[in-house]
Design an enzyme around this catalytic site. Structure first.
Site, mmCIF file in Angstrom:
data_model
loop_
_atom_site.group_PDB
_atom_site.id
_atom_site.type_symbol
_atom_site.label_atom_id
_atom_site.label_comp_id
_atom_site.label_asym_id
_atom_site.label_seq_id
_atom_site.Cartn_x
_atom_site.Cartn_y
_atom_site.Cartn_z
ATOM 1 N N GLY A 48 0.960 -0.926 0.284
ATOM 2 C CA GLY A 48 0.184 0.257 0.339
ATOM 3 C C GLY A 48 0.849 1.235 0.246
ATOM 4 N N ASP A 103 1.111 3.090 4.887
ATOM 5 C CA ASP A 103 0.084 3.943 3.715
ATOM 6 C C ASP A 103 -1.564 4.703 4.319
ATOM 7 O OD1 ASP A 103 -0.918 1.413 4.278
ATOM 8 O OD2 ASP A 103 -2.111 0.884 2.494
ATOM 9 N N ASP A 106 -5.129 1.252 10.397
ATOM 10 C CA ASP A 106 -6.358 1.030 10.990
ATOM 11 C C ASP A 106 -6.772 0.745 12.069
ATOM 12 O OD1 ASP A 106 -9.318 0.796 9.851
ATOM 13 O OD2 ASP A 106 -9.062 -1.193 9.491
ATOM 14 N N PHE A 155 -14.257 2.760 4.990
ATOM 15 C CA PHE A 155 -13.321 2.029 3.877
ATOM 16 C C PHE A 155 -12.667 3.269 2.349
ATOM 17 C CE2 PHE A 155 -11.756 -1.143 0.672
ATOM 18 C CZ PHE A 155 -11.012 -1.263 1.603
ATOM 19 N N VAL A 156 -11.657 3.404 2.727
ATOM 20 C CA VAL A 156 -10.690 4.442 1.290
ATOM 21 C C VAL A 156 -10.088 3.630 0.328
ATOM 22 C CG1 VAL A 156 -11.028 6.309 2.338
ATOM 23 C CG2 VAL A 156 -9.316 4.756 2.538
ATOM 24 N N ASP A 162 -5.868 0.406 -1.559
ATOM 25 C CA ASP A 162 -6.844 -1.203 -3.112
ATOM 26 C C ASP A 162 -7.928 -1.598 -2.044
ATOM 27 O OD1 ASP A 162 -5.397 -3.134 -0.985
ATOM 28 O OD2 ASP A 162 -6.095 -4.651 -2.670
HETATM 29 P P1 IMP Z 1 -3.912 -2.174 11.024
HETATM 30 O O1 IMP Z 1 -3.409 -3.208 11.292
HETATM 31 O O2 IMP Z 1 -5.240 -2.716 11.040
HETATM 32 O O3 IMP Z 1 -4.024 -0.809 11.036
HETATM 33 O O4 IMP Z 1 -4.355 -2.173 9.169
HETATM 34 C C1 IMP Z 1 -3.701 -1.561 8.143
HETATM 35 C C2 IMP Z 1 -3.451 -2.731 6.693
HETATM 36 O O5 IMP Z 1 -4.720 -2.507 5.987
HETATM 37 C C3 IMP Z 1 -3.257 -1.691 6.021
HETATM 38 O O6 IMP Z 1 -1.671 -1.109 5.693
HETATM 39 C C4 IMP Z 1 -4.310 -1.667 5.058
HETATM 40 O O7 IMP Z 1 -3.195 -2.393 3.880
HETATM 41 C C5 IMP Z 1 -4.730 -2.344 5.022
HETATM 42 N N1 IMP Z 1 -6.219 -1.583 5.094
HETATM 43 C C6 IMP Z 1 -7.073 -1.078 6.745
HETATM 44 N N2 IMP Z 1 -7.699 0.178 5.942
HETATM 45 C C7 IMP Z 1 -7.796 0.375 4.453
HETATM 46 C C8 IMP Z 1 -8.959 1.186 3.934
HETATM 47 O O8 IMP Z 1 -9.320 1.919 4.531
HETATM 48 N N3 IMP Z 1 -8.861 0.857 2.925
HETATM 49 C C9 IMP Z 1 -7.490 -0.272 2.530
HETATM 50 N N4 IMP Z 1 -7.219 -0.967 3.421
HETATM 51 C C10 IMP Z 1 -6.873 -0.644 4.337
#
Ligand code: IMP
Length: 178
Positions: A48, A103, A106, A155-156, A162
């Protein structure tokens, strides 16, 4: 810009390309100031962050290195639980000033699980820079030092992000329409 459909979902325009690039430029200026004379090592997390890392690195005018890694996640034993390993980290980070480029944060789970592995290698400093942060979604504690844009918990896609493989090549950021 108008609404688009990717796979089965509709997305609406959310953040324009010039706004994203402006925020990245500001972050670049901040990093140039904070890391002057420190020869930082940027570690960009694939997939990402490739577009963010590319545009940000063009704004970095001090001596700096960049490398790209992929995080692989698998289920370990009962005692190790969820394990995350880095593929492609071939630079010794001991004593280096490291900035992770991601990127989006979340839930924060990915970086929260991975950070201790980098800390074990005793970098001189370890900071995190993200293009997007969803504070309402965050469940795992994480020190995020640099944020380009804070967004709501929706979600974006676009600008490297992606939805099930598609949308990374879109120049702007779109948000799911609900
Ligand atoms: P986390 O471990 O929940 O913080 O998620 C991290 C990964 O989930 C990011 O590096 C993204 O690849 C993916 N991700 C989380 N939210 C989104 C979103 O809104 N759009 C696209 N990918 C996301």
């Amino acid at each position: 810009m108008s609404a688009i459909t990717v796979h089965d979902k509709q997305f609406v325009p959310f953040i324009a390309e010039d706004t994203i690039l402006h925020k990245i430029k500001e972050l670049g200026a901040e990093l140039n100031k904070d890391y002057e004379g420190k020869k930082p090592l940027f570690i960009a997390i694939l997939n990402g962050s490739f577009m963010f890392a590319s545009d940000l690195f063009k704004e970095v005018t001090i001596d700096a290195e960049i490398c790209f890694i992929k995080l692989a996640s698998y289920k370990g034993t009962h005692s190790t639980g969820h394990v995350i390993t880095a593929i492609g980290l071939d630079i010794d980070i001991t004593g280096r000033h490291v900035v992770i480029l991601e990127d989006i944060v979340d839930t924060g789970k990915t970086l929260h699980s991975f950070l201790p592995q980098l800390q074990n290698q005793q970098p001189a400093s370890l900071k995190i820079a993200v293009l997007l942060h969803k504070p309402e979604a965050q469940q795992f504690p994480l020190p995020i030092d640099y944020v380009c844009i804070t967004i709501a918990n929706k979600f974006v896609l676009g600008f490297g992000l992606d939805y099930d493989g598609l949308g990374r090549n879109i120049r702007e950021i779109y948000q799911i329409s609900e």
